[in-house]
Scaffold this motif. Sequence first.
Motif, PDB file in Angstrom:
ATOM      1  N   LYS A 143      18.233   5.511 -11.497  1.00 48.98           N
ATOM      2  CA  LYS A 143      18.993   6.092 -10.375  1.00 48.98           C
ATOM      3  C   LYS A 143      18.610   5.490  -9.035  1.00 48.98           C
ATOM      4  CE  LYS A 143      19.846  10.381 -12.854  1.00 48.98           C
ATOM      5  NZ  LYS A 143      18.805  10.465 -13.880  1.00 48.98           N
ATOM      6  N   VAL A 144      17.441   4.867  -8.976  1.00 47.41           N
ATOM      7  CA  VAL A 144      17.071   4.228  -7.709  1.00 47.41           C
ATOM      8  C   VAL A 144      17.594   2.789  -7.718  1.00 47.41           C
ATOM      9  CG1 VAL A 144      15.057   5.670  -7.241  1.00 47.41           C
ATOM     10  CG2 VAL A 144      14.773   3.609  -8.576  1.00 47.41           C
ATOM     11  N   GLU A 145      17.921   2.305  -6.544  1.00 43.12           N
ATOM     12  CA  GLU A 145      18.382   0.917  -6.423  1.00 43.12           C
ATOM     13  C   GLU A 145      17.310  -0.016  -6.988  1.00 43.12           C
ATOM     14  OE1 GLU A 145      21.144  -0.608  -4.535  1.00 43.12           O
ATOM     15  OE2 GLU A 145      21.970   1.370  -5.051  1.00 43.12           O
ATOM     16  N   PRO A 146      17.740  -1.083  -7.671  1.00 40.44           N
ATOM     17  CA  PRO A 146      16.728  -1.992  -8.228  1.00 40.44           C
ATOM     18  C   PRO A 146      15.877  -2.664  -7.150  1.00 40.44           C
ATOM     19  CG  PRO A 146      18.974  -2.769  -8.695  1.00 40.44           C
ATOM     20  CD  PRO A 146      19.108  -1.476  -7.958  1.00 40.44           C
ATOM     21  N   ARG A 147      14.740  -3.163  -7.563  1.00 37.72           N
ATOM     22  CA  ARG A 147      13.844  -3.858  -6.624  1.00 37.72           C
ATOM     23  C   ARG A 147      14.524  -5.073  -6.024  1.00 37.72           C
ATOM     24  NH1 ARG A 147       9.009  -5.020 -10.739  1.00 37.72           N
ATOM     25  NH2 ARG A 147       8.358  -2.891 -11.196  1.00 37.72           N
ATOM     26  N   GLY A 148      14.222  -5.320  -4.770  1.00 39.33           N
ATOM     27  CA  GLY A 148      14.681  -6.549  -4.130  1.00 39.33           C
ATOM     28  C   GLY A 148      13.704  -7.679  -4.417  1.00 39.33           C
ATOM     29  N   GLU A 149      14.090  -8.878  -4.024  1.00 43.73           N
ATOM     30  CA  GLU A 149      13.267 -10.050  -4.309  1.00 43.73           C
ATOM     31  C   GLU A 149      11.920  -9.985  -3.579  1.00 43.73           C
ATOM     32  OE1 GLU A 149      13.971 -14.756  -3.755  1.00 43.73           O
ATOM     33  OE2 GLU A 149      15.734 -13.533  -4.214  1.00 43.73           O
ATOM     34  N   GLU A 150      11.972  -9.589  -2.305  1.00 40.63           N
ATOM     35  CA  GLU A 150      10.726  -9.484  -1.523  1.00 40.63           C
ATOM     36  C   GLU A 150       9.798  -8.442  -2.118  1.00 40.63           C
ATOM     37  OE1 GLU A 150      11.266  -8.548   2.574  1.00 40.63           O
ATOM     38  OE2 GLU A 150      12.562 -10.268   2.926  1.00 40.63           O
ATOM     39  N   GLU A 151      10.410  -7.368  -2.588  1.00 42.44           N
ATOM     40  CA  GLU A 151       9.612  -6.295  -3.182  1.00 42.44           C
ATOM     41  C   GLU A 151       8.924  -6.800  -4.454  1.00 42.44           C
ATOM     42  OE1 GLU A 151      11.881  -2.774  -3.962  1.00 42.44           O
ATOM     43  OE2 GLU A 151      10.163  -1.704  -4.793  1.00 42.44           O
ATOM     44  N   ASN A 152       9.660  -7.535  -5.260  1.00 44.26           N
ATOM     45  CA  ASN A 152       9.064  -8.113  -6.465  1.00 44.26           C
ATOM     46  C   ASN A 152       7.905  -9.039  -6.126  1.00 44.26           C
ATOM     47  OD1 ASN A 152      10.188  -7.172  -8.865  1.00 44.26           O
ATOM     48  ND2 ASN A 152      12.059  -8.346  -8.528  1.00 44.26           N
ATOM     49  N   ASP A 153       8.108  -9.861  -5.113  1.00 41.88           N
ATOM     50  CA  ASP A 153       7.039 -10.794  -4.713  1.00 41.88           C
ATOM     51  C   ASP A 153       5.793 -10.026  -4.288  1.00 41.88           C
ATOM     52  OD1 ASP A 153       8.739 -12.844  -5.196  1.00 41.88           O
ATOM     53  OD2 ASP A 153       9.171 -13.295  -3.094  1.00 41.88           O
ATOM     54  N   MET A 154       6.010  -8.941  -3.549  1.00 40.83           N
ATOM     55  CA  MET A 154       4.868  -8.175  -3.061  1.00 40.83           C
ATOM     56  C   MET A 154       4.182  -7.443  -4.215  1.00 40.83           C
ATOM     57  SD  MET A 154       3.152  -7.778  -0.405  1.00 40.83           S
ATOM     58  CE  MET A 154       4.248  -8.884   0.462  1.00 40.83           C
ATOM     59  N   LEU A 155       4.963  -6.947  -5.149  1.00 37.13           N
ATOM     60  CA  LEU A 155       4.362  -6.249  -6.301  1.00 37.13           C
ATOM     61  C   LEU A 155       3.575  -7.211  -7.189  1.00 37.13           C
ATOM     62  CD1 LEU A 155       7.123  -3.657  -7.217  1.00 37.13           C
ATOM     63  CD2 LEU A 155       4.763  -3.129  -6.590  1.00 37.13           C
ATOM     64  N   ASP A 156       3.950  -8.490  -7.150  1.00 42.46           N
ATOM     65  CA  ASP A 156       3.177  -9.489  -7.902  1.00 42.46           C
ATOM     66  C   ASP A 156       1.725  -9.525  -7.439  1.00 42.46           C
ATOM     67  OD1 ASP A 156       5.150 -10.347  -9.549  1.00 42.46           O
ATOM     68  OD2 ASP A 156       5.710 -12.090  -8.347  1.00 42.46           O
ATOM     69  N   LEU A 157       1.504  -9.144  -6.190  1.00 39.60           N
ATOM     70  CA  LEU A 157       0.154  -9.191  -5.622  1.00 39.60           C
ATOM     71  C   LEU A 157      -0.565  -7.849  -5.721  1.00 39.60           C
ATOM     72  CD1 LEU A 157       1.141 -11.043  -2.325  1.00 39.60           C
ATOM     73  CD2 LEU A 157       0.316 -12.082  -4.439  1.00 39.60           C
TER      74      LEU A 157
ATOM     75  N   THR B 287       0.826  -1.213   0.000  1.00 41.02           N
ATOM     76  CA  THR B 287       0.000   0.000   0.000  1.00 41.02           C
ATOM     77  C   THR B 287       0.864   1.269   0.000  1.00 41.02           C
ATOM     78  OG1 THR B 287      -0.223   0.000   2.402  1.00 41.02           O
ATOM     79  CG2 THR B 287      -1.952  -1.111   1.136  1.00 41.02           C
ATOM     80  N   CYS B 288       2.130   1.108  -0.265  1.00 39.26           N
ATOM     81  CA  CYS B 288       3.018   2.266  -0.433  1.00 39.26           C
ATOM     82  C   CYS B 288       3.496   2.336  -1.881  1.00 39.26           C
ATOM     83  CB  CYS B 288       4.202   2.185   0.522  1.00 39.26           C
ATOM     84  SG  CYS B 288       5.277   0.780   0.162  1.00 39.26           S
ATOM     85  N   HIS B 289       2.735   1.735  -2.764  1.00 42.72           N
ATOM     86  CA  HIS B 289       3.064   1.618  -4.188  1.00 42.72           C
ATOM     87  C   HIS B 289       3.129   2.990  -4.861  1.00 42.72           C
ATOM     88  CE1 HIS B 289       1.500  -0.297  -8.244  1.00 42.72           C
ATOM     89  NE2 HIS B 289       2.710   0.204  -8.361  1.00 42.72           N
ATOM     90  N   VAL B 290       4.229   3.239  -5.548  1.00 44.59           N
ATOM     91  CA  VAL B 290       4.372   4.475  -6.337  1.00 44.59           C
ATOM     92  C   VAL B 290       4.948   4.132  -7.708  1.00 44.59           C
ATOM     93  CG1 VAL B 290       4.768   5.960  -4.317  1.00 44.59           C
ATOM     94  CG2 VAL B 290       6.749   4.979  -5.520  1.00 44.59           C
TER      95      VAL B 290
ATOM     96  N   ARG C 232       7.246   0.822  -7.816  1.00 36.34           N
ATOM     97  CA  ARG C 232       8.114   0.519  -6.677  1.00 36.34           C
ATOM     98  C   ARG C 232       7.299   0.601  -5.392  1.00 36.34           C
ATOM     99  NH1 ARG C 232      13.683   0.454  -7.127  1.00 36.34           N
ATOM    100  NH2 ARG C 232      13.349  -0.429  -5.059  1.00 36.34           N
ATOM    101  N   LEU C 233       7.795  -0.113  -4.393  1.00 36.15           N
ATOM    102  CA  LEU C 233       7.256   0.081  -3.048  1.00 36.15           C
ATOM    103  C   LEU C 233       8.112   1.175  -2.417  1.00 36.15           C
ATOM    104  CD1 LEU C 233       6.587  -3.595  -1.985  1.00 36.15           C
ATOM    105  CD2 LEU C 233       5.011  -1.923  -2.957  1.00 36.15           C
ATOM    106  N   SER C 234       7.455   2.279  -2.067  1.00 37.76           N
ATOM    107  CA  SER C 234       8.244   3.448  -1.653  1.00 37.76           C
ATOM    108  C   SER C 234       8.929   3.236  -0.308  1.00 37.76           C
ATOM    109  CB  SER C 234       7.377   4.702  -1.624  1.00 37.76           C
ATOM    110  OG  SER C 234       6.284   4.543  -0.746  1.00 37.76           O
ATOM    111  N   CYS C 235       8.511   2.213   0.446  1.00 39.33           N
ATOM    112  CA  CYS C 235       9.219   1.941   1.708  1.00 39.33           C
ATOM    113  C   CYS C 235      10.541   1.231   1.450  1.00 39.33           C
ATOM    114  CB  CYS C 235       8.359   1.113   2.661  1.00 39.33           C
ATOM    115  SG  CYS C 235       8.101  -0.597   2.143  1.00 39.33           S
ATOM    116  N   GLN C 236      10.766   0.833   0.224  1.00 45.07           N
ATOM    117  CA  GLN C 236      12.005   0.122  -0.085  1.00 45.07           C
ATOM    118  C   GLN C 236      13.009   1.018  -0.811  1.00 45.07           C
ATOM    119  OE1 GLN C 236      12.436  -3.158   1.139  1.00 45.07           O
ATOM    120  NE2 GLN C 236      10.605  -2.386   2.178  1.00 45.07           N
ATOM    121  N   ILE C 237      12.710   2.315  -0.858  1.00 42.08           N
ATOM    122  CA  ILE C 237      13.655   3.258  -1.463  1.00 42.08           C
ATOM    123  C   ILE C 237      14.167   4.182  -0.371  1.00 42.08           C
ATOM    124  CG2 ILE C 237      14.020   5.027  -3.215  1.00 42.08           C
ATOM    125  CD1 ILE C 237      11.536   3.994  -4.670  1.00 42.08           C
TER     126      ILE C 237
END
Length: 102
Positions: free
Chosen positions: A58-72, A46-49, A81-86
């Motif tokens: 320029k932002v660090e690439p997505r992590g594995e957990e982030e990818n899994d969560m974005l799948d949903l 719910t922090c999706h941007v 991106r999930l903005s809590c992961q930047i």
Amino acid sequence: MKLHVTDREGGEHELEGTKGWRVMEIIRDAGLPIAAECGGACACATCHVYVDPAWTDKVEPRGEEENDMLDLAFDVQENSRLSCQILFDESLDGLKVTLAPE
Ligand code: FES
């Protein structure tokens, strides 16, 4: 350092970014509507941007957990991106993101 956020109505906000804060925290602290239900644990999406295309490299690439969560998540795009992961720092001064639909 600035963080530019476009809200869901198309309104533009220039926020003061703090080094070491997550982008989600900067948006939430400014009072913009971001649910961030899990508080930054990469467990809710719910922090999706959307990151402005000029900034995606320029932002660090997505992590594995982030990818899994974005799948949903809904309305996922290439620049989602999930903005809590930047983590915000000088290299992201001027970053532009748009809040994804709820
Ligand atoms: Fe829950 Fe980012 S705040 S995934």
